[in-house]
Design a protein around this motif. Structure first.
Motif: not given
Length: 344
Positions: A200-201, A222-223, A254-255, A295-302
């Motif tokens: 995991v990276s 996340v990879t 995304t993936a 590879d997975l793209g994340l959207e994080v809302r703060t």
């Protein structure tokens, strides 16, 4: 050699290791201290605990090895004289020797010296422990010289691992009656299999507040990388754990499989939100083969933060629900995290 750092509690623990089944008798350790050699027969009993699995390679069943390099010396017939030697031979690819070997009789540590030699032909190591004092009949000392250590990828596949053995004899006399220390192989280790492993990276982003004096990291990618040689036995699942004081929501947008857009079937399994933890658990439909990269793209809302926080939950990402597989390689990278947030 004696190690003054070994405490009485450690001696009690070492002396209480579980005895394995089976034994071998070593007869004829005669001499002045053993006038009656028939009564002075010595029995070596392996000392066991839950065995460790060793992965010898592709298409081979996982092998079972003792967790401790240890043996009990039973000698009901006569005292063990000073100068008695107990030699344990092992594969140095699997075991790490103690700084000094330890011999105990009950809750007492015995005075010993120890040396380690390596056979240049076989590359096997032998730790020879010499008793510096006589040991009364029936005390049955336990000798411990090392322990198995986790071997990480890429050196975790140990081809042709050599059995650990033990022998006992007198000083300067070649030991006889060598005893295998190998434990019974548990059925849970399974049959012929191909090892597999995942790493995991990822990529981190930083959210700042208080005019840039406070910050928190969160993952934006996340990879998941398969190191092989076999495929992962289950579709990849993972969790993302963050601080709910900083993060409001997480989604996967995304993936890409092997750098190409891919429908990974990403699904939110569940989530947990408390005052101190916001954790989301995700599944995919992708079983990674050797060399595959997801590879997975994340959207994080703060959230909007104004001042100091009293506590923080450091961010982490880790594999979940991959099963308890003996053949899983120890990559040392089944999770990732950061601990460099500044929150107060």
């Amino acid at each position: 050699m004696n190690d003054p750092k070994v405490t009485r509690r450690q001696v009690l623990v070492l002396g209480g290791l579980t005895l394995g089944v089976g034994a071998v008798t070593v007869a004829g350790l005669g001499g002045p201290a053993w006038a009656d050699s028939a009564a002075a027969d010595v029995v070596l009993i392996p000392v066991g605990a839950s065995p460790v699995a060793v992965l010898p390679g592709v298409g081979v069943q996982p092998a079972a090895f003792p967790r401790q390099l240890a043996v009990q010396v039973q000698h009901a017939g006569a005292d063990l004289p000073a100068g008695t030697e107990v030699a344990l031979t092992y594969d140095p690819r699997l075991y790490s020797p103690l700084p000094a070997a330890v011999a105990t009789a009950g809750d007492r540590r015995l005075r010993t010296t120890s040396t380690i030699t390596t056979d240049p032909r076989t590359t096997l190591a032998t730790c020879t422990v010499t008793l510096a004092e006589a040991v009364a009949a029936g005390s049955d000392p336990v000798v411990v010289v090392g322990t198995a250590y986790p071997v990480l990828y890429p050196r975790d596949l140990v081809v042709g691992p050599a059995d650990a053995t033990a022998a006992v004899g007198r000083r300067n006399v070649k030991p006889s009656g060598r005893r295998s220390l190998q434990p019974r192989r548990p059925g849970t280790f399974g049959g012929v299999a191909t090892p597999w492993g995942l790493e995991v990276s990822g990529v981190w982003s930083r959210y700042e507040w208080a005019n840039g004096k406070r910050w928190y990291y969160f993952p934006v990618q996340v990879t998941l990388q398969s190191v092989g040689p076999g495929p992962a036995p289950a579709a990849v699942s993972f969790s993302v754990a963050l601080d709910p004081q900083v993060v409001r929501n997480v989604s996967i947008t995304t993936a890409r499989l092997n750098h190409k857009v891919h429908d990974a079937g990403v699904r939110l399994l569940s989530h947990t939100r408390t005052a101190s933890l916001f954790e989301t658990r995700w599944s995919t439909t992708v079983k990674l083969r050797s060399g595959d990269r997801l590879d997975l793209g994340l959207e994080v809302r703060t959230r909007k933060s104004a001042g100091d926080l009293r506590t923080i939950k450091h961010p982490s990402v880790g594999l979940i629900d991959m099963g308890n597989h003996v053949t899983q390689r120890q990559t040392g990278h089944t999770s990732m995290s950061r601990t460099d947030a500044v929150w107060e």
